[in-house]
Design an enzyme around this catalytic site. Sequence first.
Site, PDB file in Angstrom:
ATOM      1  N   SER A   1       5.976  -0.925   1.168  1.00 15.48           N
ATOM      2  CA  SER A   1       5.197   0.339   1.395  1.00 15.48           C
ATOM      3  C   SER A   1       6.413   1.259   1.542  1.00 15.48           C
ATOM      4  O   SER A   1       7.525   1.300   1.980  1.00 15.48           O
ATOM      5  CB  SER A   1       4.508   0.152   2.852  1.00 15.48           C
TER       6      SER A   1
ATOM      7  N   THR B   1       0.749  -1.283  -0.003  1.00 18.92           N
ATOM      8  CA  THR B   1       0.072   0.211   0.038  1.00 18.92           C
ATOM      9  C   THR B   1       0.788   1.264   0.038  1.00 18.92           C
ATOM     10  O   THR B   1       2.112   1.382   0.032  1.00 18.92           O
ATOM     11  CB  THR B   1      -0.968   0.085   1.204  1.00 18.92           C
ATOM     12  N   GLY B   2       0.066   2.449   0.196  1.00 15.80           N
ATOM     13  CA  GLY B   2       0.976   3.646   0.407  1.00 15.80           C
ATOM     14  C   GLY B   2       1.316   4.129   1.638  1.00 15.80           C
ATOM     15  O   GLY B   2       1.775   5.247   1.735  1.00 15.80           O
ATOM     16  N   ASP B   3       1.099   3.236   2.666  1.00 13.06           N
ATOM     17  CA  ASP B   3       1.480   3.811   3.978  1.00 13.06           C
ATOM     18  C   ASP B   3       1.729   2.611   4.788  1.00 13.06           C
ATOM     19  O   ASP B   3       1.767   1.366   4.223  1.00 13.06           O
ATOM     20  CB  ASP B   3       0.161   4.686   4.744  1.00 13.06           C
ATOM     21  N   ASP B   4       1.612   2.558   6.243  1.00  9.81           N
ATOM     22  CA  ASP B   4       1.832   1.289   6.955  1.00  9.81           C
ATOM     23  C   ASP B   4       1.248   0.131   6.573  1.00  9.81           C
ATOM     24  O   ASP B   4      -0.043   0.447   6.586  1.00  9.81           O
ATOM     25  CB  ASP B   4       1.786   1.789   8.451  1.00  9.81           C
TER      26      ASP B   4
END
Length: 406
Positions: A255, A221-224
């Site tokens: 990520s 994903t784009g974060d944690d």
Amino acid sequence: TCSGAVPMKQRAQTISIADFGAVGDGKTVNTKAFKEAVYQIQHLGRPGGTVLYIPAGVWLTGPFNLTSHMTLFLARGAVIRAVQDTESWPLIDPLPSYGRGRELPGGRYMSLIHGDDLNDVIITGENGTIDGQGEGWWNMWRQKTLQFTRPNLLELMHSSDIIISHVVFLNSPFWNIHPVYCSNVVIHHLTVLAPHDSPNTDGVDPDSSSNVCIEDSYISTGDDLVAVKSGWDEYGIAYNRPSSDITVRRITGSSPYAGIAVGSETSGGVQNIFVQNINIFNSGIGIHIKTNVGRGGYIKNITISDVNMYNVRYGLKIEGDAGDHPDDKFDPNALPVVDGVTIRDVWGADIQQPGSIRGIKNAPFTRICLSNVRFSAEVPWKCTDVSGAALEVQPGPCAELTSTAE
């Protein structure tokens, strides 16, 4: 494994979304059909509950609520796809432990699939997809045209005995899976996907929740990938609902931010977190424990072991100056306690910076034990306090580190 902590129920009845006039052509909006199906499950009250079966097809819908004693089952080839018309998304109240929307003051948009005060809910299937079509929301965030906080893909509140398994979560507008104020939650065999440049698309965020199992999943994903939270500054302190007894095992993913994170919203407290057998690649940070002044609360009894990393910017970060504040009403004397963090058997190759620990002056981070943590990196570990005084730290078999230069 902990995935058997909540037993999989066999339901007495199955109904299909097609029975309510829904059309899986990717064009027809089926929000009314989803709401009517859930209403029937809720009011028929069949002993043992009911399965809502989603056949193969693309079922376009706006946000809808689940109910207790139901299974949402996505067949192979089934896609529940969010409408892109943001005006059709209802607004709901902010979470009391946050005091406002996470991104903007005021309320927040309801998640695509939502539930409040539920018991015995299963979301599963044959690896069907829940697609948030988040790009429009991401663009509003980038262009700063959002009026309220973006919606999660799935949020369950004040709920218990939850199973989420064998489903693909795709392109969430904001956080993907957000159990908040929940207990007895099992999440396993998921695939969670969003582009690396998609903002704040965390994979799984257990928040002020207890007895949570997250296992055997792939997250990119784009974060944690997984972030444990428990409320934000004075609102989280007042609500006082910790996250506790959370197990995370056999997660693989990448990520631009962290593979495994605790925080930074930890004002209700985070304790008894067990993380094991994690594989992280092409990421910003491998393990990230983060808090700040004004948070209060605590982070304690955290055990992370058997982690492999490849091509990661920071192997390990523990920091006391991370994250922002909901407003200027936070108490600067509300200092968090960080005590009892064990990180062992961690290996990393192609690591730019092995680790850094940045604490909070007058609030030592105690009993931080690093054992058999090995990174192939040319620069040393770094430990600083907020005054800027620095220590170069080379952990031995078990190094106890405090946050102050003294």
